[in-house]
Design an enzyme around this catalytic site. Sequence first.
Site, short mmCIF file in Angstrom:
data_model
loop_
_atom_site.label_atom_id
_atom_site.label_comp_id
_atom_site.label_asym_id
_atom_site.label_seq_id
_atom_site.Cartn_x
_atom_site.Cartn_y
_atom_site.Cartn_z
N GLN A 113 0.84 -1.20 0.00
CA GLN A 113 0.00 0.00 0.00
C GLN A 113 0.87 1.25 0.00
O GLN A 113 1.90 1.31 0.70
CB GLN A 113 -0.91 0.01 1.23
CG GLN A 113 -1.97 -1.08 1.23
CD GLN A 113 -3.19 -0.71 0.39
OE1 GLN A 113 -3.22 0.31 -0.28
NE2 GLN A 113 -4.20 -1.57 0.43
N TYR A 142 -5.33 -13.63 -1.28
CA TYR A 142 -4.65 -12.48 -1.90
C TYR A 142 -3.64 -11.89 -0.90
O TYR A 142 -3.58 -10.68 -0.69
CB TYR A 142 -5.65 -11.38 -2.31
CG TYR A 142 -6.83 -11.82 -3.14
CD1 TYR A 142 -6.72 -11.96 -4.52
CD2 TYR A 142 -8.07 -12.08 -2.56
CE1 TYR A 142 -7.81 -12.35 -5.29
CE2 TYR A 142 -9.16 -12.46 -3.32
CZ TYR A 142 -9.03 -12.60 -4.68
OH TYR A 142 -10.11 -12.97 -5.43
N GLU A 163 -1.32 -16.86 -2.33
CA GLU A 163 -1.01 -15.81 -3.29
C GLU A 163 -0.44 -16.44 -4.54
O GLU A 163 0.33 -17.41 -4.47
CB GLU A 163 0.01 -14.83 -2.67
CG GLU A 163 0.60 -13.82 -3.60
CD GLU A 163 -0.42 -12.85 -4.16
OE1 GLU A 163 -0.46 -12.69 -5.40
OE2 GLU A 163 -1.16 -12.24 -3.37
N ASP A 211 -8.42 -9.25 0.22
CA ASP A 211 -8.15 -7.90 -0.27
C ASP A 211 -7.85 -8.00 -1.77
O ASP A 211 -6.70 -7.89 -2.19
CB ASP A 211 -6.98 -7.30 0.50
CG ASP A 211 -6.74 -5.84 0.16
OD1 ASP A 211 -7.50 -5.27 -0.65
OD2 ASP A 211 -5.78 -5.25 0.69
N CYS A 238 -10.95 -1.83 -2.68
CA CYS A 238 -10.63 -0.51 -3.20
C CYS A 238 -11.64 -0.07 -4.26
O CYS A 238 -11.45 0.96 -4.90
CB CYS A 238 -9.21 -0.48 -3.77
SG CYS A 238 -8.92 -1.63 -5.12
#
Length: 284
Positions: A113, A142, A163, A211, A238
């Site tokens: 981030q 994720y 992942e 996420d 997001c």
Amino acid sequence: MPSAICSKTLKCPPYDEDTGRGFLRHVLVKRGFQSGQVMVVLVTASTRFPLQKHFVAALLKQFPMITTIVLNVNPYRTSLVLGQVEKVLYGNGYIEDTLCGCVFRISAKSFYQINPVQTEVLYSKAIAFAALTPNDTLLDAYCGIGTIGLIASGQVQNVIGVEQNPDAVRDAIFNAKRNQIQNAYFYKADASDFMLEKAAYGQHIDVVTMDPPRAGADERFLSSLVKLSPSRVVYISCNPETLARDVAYLTAHGYAVGHIQPVDMFPFTNHVECIVSLAKKGEK
């Protein structure tokens, strides 16, 4: 600017998307907010960089705060920014930063981030929404470089991270060792396949954190999540549109929304992250 040094001093022209000619496609800069470490990633159309030593020297002379420089090669005519081939030109090829008390290694192709101050707010709230207990097993889908799972590891019995990005998985494994965390396990796998396999063997997962990218989770992922049947789900998004779509699917398949919390990651823009907690209907 790295691009100015490259094009003017060392005559390596910018890449032209229309003609497919040129050398320098993109320049990415990553900076550790707490560490101050700086990574510069040069995305080029070719591995051939005959004046790379002169370029590195010129770049470091102008920007001595840079701690590592990575060459990423993307020779294809594609909208994807990063290619698969990488070469470290200077430094160790990664940076580190501290987030919520954990130190994380961040490689060129690993997601991190870009607003660490608000990321701490985001992840702390998400973990609080998960209502974790010492006997819980947490699955972080994720998982990236392992941020959420490792930050939460002290509150649960086990953390499992899944992942598909192999660079991120390597970073996650390194980060667990770096922070002396022994109850976290990371796998390079498709999260949908992984959850279906867990469900098929009757292995129980208490909490799933997710996420996903802006496109959200596809129906295959969501159906796999429902089959896995965790007691609680924490969804970080997001993109409010895909979040609403995916939450509608989960609420139609046995889950109820508990809490919703937006977090402003990009002030003065129309973008916002949002956390939603869900629990199996009939459970708290």
